[in-house]
Design a protein around this motif. Sequence first.
Motif, PDB file in Angstrom:
ATOM      1  N   LEU A  48      -0.920  -2.577  -7.416  1.00  0.00           N
ATOM      2  CA  LEU A  48       0.322  -3.060  -6.818  1.00  0.00           C
ATOM      3  C   LEU A  48       1.188  -1.870  -6.425  1.00  0.00           C
ATOM      4  O   LEU A  48       1.558  -1.053  -7.285  1.00  0.00           O
ATOM      5  CB  LEU A  48       1.110  -3.953  -7.781  1.00  0.00           C
ATOM      6  N   ALA A  49       1.489  -1.774  -5.149  1.00  0.00           N
ATOM      7  CA  ALA A  49       2.363  -0.722  -4.632  1.00  0.00           C
ATOM      8  C   ALA A  49       3.702  -1.303  -4.199  1.00  0.00           C
ATOM      9  O   ALA A  49       4.352  -0.795  -3.289  1.00  0.00           O
ATOM     10  CB  ALA A  49       1.689   0.002  -3.468  1.00  0.00           C
ATOM     11  N   THR A  50       4.142  -2.367  -4.866  1.00  0.00           N
ATOM     12  CA  THR A  50       5.396  -3.041  -4.519  1.00  0.00           C
ATOM     13  C   THR A  50       6.568  -2.069  -4.500  1.00  0.00           C
ATOM     14  O   THR A  50       7.449  -2.162  -3.639  1.00  0.00           O
ATOM     15  CB  THR A  50       5.704  -4.155  -5.527  1.00  0.00           C
ATOM     16  N   ASP A  54       4.669  -1.409  -0.507  1.00  0.00           N
ATOM     17  CA  ASP A  54       3.271  -1.659  -0.117  1.00  0.00           C
ATOM     18  C   ASP A  54       2.841  -0.757   1.045  1.00  0.00           C
ATOM     19  O   ASP A  54       2.174  -1.203   1.985  1.00  0.00           O
ATOM     20  CB  ASP A  54       3.059  -3.135   0.254  1.00  0.00           C
ATOM     21  N   GLN A  55       3.231   0.513   0.971  1.00  0.00           N
ATOM     22  CA  GLN A  55       2.873   1.448   2.038  1.00  0.00           C
ATOM     23  C   GLN A  55       1.362   1.484   2.233  1.00  0.00           C
ATOM     24  O   GLN A  55       0.613   1.703   1.272  1.00  0.00           O
ATOM     25  CB  GLN A  55       3.373   2.848   1.712  1.00  0.00           C
ATOM     26  N   PRO A  56       0.883   1.270   3.447  1.00  0.00           N
ATOM     27  CA  PRO A  56      -0.565   1.249   3.685  1.00  0.00           C
ATOM     28  C   PRO A  56      -1.279   2.524   3.241  1.00  0.00           C
ATOM     29  O   PRO A  56      -2.404   2.456   2.727  1.00  0.00           O
ATOM     30  CB  PRO A  56      -0.668   1.053   5.199  1.00  0.00           C
ATOM     31  N   VAL A  59      -1.877   2.319  -0.523  1.00  0.00           N
ATOM     32  CA  VAL A  59      -2.960   1.374  -0.818  1.00  0.00           C
ATOM     33  C   VAL A  59      -4.304   1.984  -0.445  1.00  0.00           C
ATOM     34  O   VAL A  59      -5.289   1.863  -1.193  1.00  0.00           O
ATOM     35  CB  VAL A  59      -2.719   0.042  -0.078  1.00  0.00           C
ATOM     36  N   HIS A  75      -6.147  -5.307  -4.287  1.00  0.00           N
ATOM     37  CA  HIS A  75      -4.714  -5.079  -4.382  1.00  0.00           C
ATOM     38  C   HIS A  75      -3.936  -6.361  -4.114  1.00  0.00           C
ATOM     39  O   HIS A  75      -4.454  -7.304  -3.514  1.00  0.00           O
ATOM     40  CB  HIS A  75      -4.269  -3.972  -3.414  1.00  0.00           C
ATOM     41  N   SER A  77      -0.386  -7.202  -2.293  1.00  0.00           N
ATOM     42  CA  SER A  77       0.778  -6.807  -1.502  1.00  0.00           C
ATOM     43  C   SER A  77       1.725  -7.997  -1.374  1.00  0.00           C
ATOM     44  O   SER A  77       1.283  -9.145  -1.302  1.00  0.00           O
ATOM     45  CB  SER A  77       0.348  -6.355  -0.099  1.00  0.00           C
ATOM     46  N   ASN A  83      -0.691 -11.091   0.306  1.00  0.00           N
ATOM     47  CA  ASN A  83      -2.003 -10.975   0.956  1.00  0.00           C
ATOM     48  C   ASN A  83      -3.050 -11.890   0.327  1.00  0.00           C
ATOM     49  O   ASN A  83      -4.207 -11.870   0.737  1.00  0.00           O
ATOM     50  CB  ASN A  83      -2.497  -9.531   0.924  1.00  0.00           C
TER      51      ASN A  83
END
Length: 244
Positions: A48-50, A54-56, A59, A75, A77, A83
Motif C-alpha cells: 500500500l502506497a496510500t 499511490d505514486q505509480p 508501486v 497492491h 491503490s 483497484n
Amino acid sequence: MPADAPTIVATSGGVVPGARTRWSVGPLTSYAVDLAGVEGRAPRVCFLATACGDQPAVVRDFYDMAQEAGFHGNHLSLFAMPNVDDIREHLLSQDVIWVWGGSVAGLLAMWDLHGVGKVMREAWEAGVVLTGVSAGSICWHSGGTTDSFGPDLRPVTNGLGLVPWSNGVHYDSEEQRRPLYQRLVADGTLPAGYATDDGVGLHYRGTELVEALGEEAGKAAYFVERGADGTAVETRLETRLLRG
C-alpha cells in the motif's frame, strides 16, 4: 497461512538500495515476511502506497523488489478509485501487508474514507502480518510525530491503535523528531511509546513488544514515557542486529 498471533513489524527501515533495482527488500521486511510462516509457495505480500498518493513509480519499485525477493506481490491503490472490487476480501487473502511511507495523516484519512482501517484490524486479528516504514509504522500505533502538515513537525493522534503505544520514527536522522516526541509524551498529547532510529523496527506480538530489531549496527529503539516529575524519560532498548 496466518501467523499464530496478531503480528506487527513497525519500522524506520525495511528497504535497502538495490543492485539491479532502485530498492531491495531489507532484513526487517524479510523478517516480517518470515513471521507469516509460509511454506511451499511464494508469500502473498500486498503493498500500500496510500501515504504517497499511490505514486505509480513507487508501486513499480515494489514489484521490482517483490520479484527479486520471490514474493507473490500485489497492491491496493485507493487513488483515483480502489483497484480491487472488494478491499476486505483482498486484504484478508494476504500473508503480509506492507505499508509505505509519506503522509500518515493523508493515509489515515483515505483509509477511513474507504473503510481500510477496520479491515486492517480484522486482518491483524486473523494473523495477517502487518509491516511498514515511517507512515507505515505510525499508522498501527495511537499516534506519533509527522511532517504531513508541513516542514515543522506536528502530532498525529488518530492512528489505528492496534497497539496502545505511540511511535516515533526517524529518531536519529531528523532533528525535530526526538525533542518533539519527548515533549508530546511528557505533556500527555501522546501516550508512552517506542521510537526507532533509521533501520530499526519493532516486533509486536499482540499488543506487547517482543523485541527491537536492527538492519545496521549501532542503531537502536527506545521506550519513552512520562516521568514522575512530568518530563520524558527515554530508555534505550537492546536491539538485535538482523543479518541481510
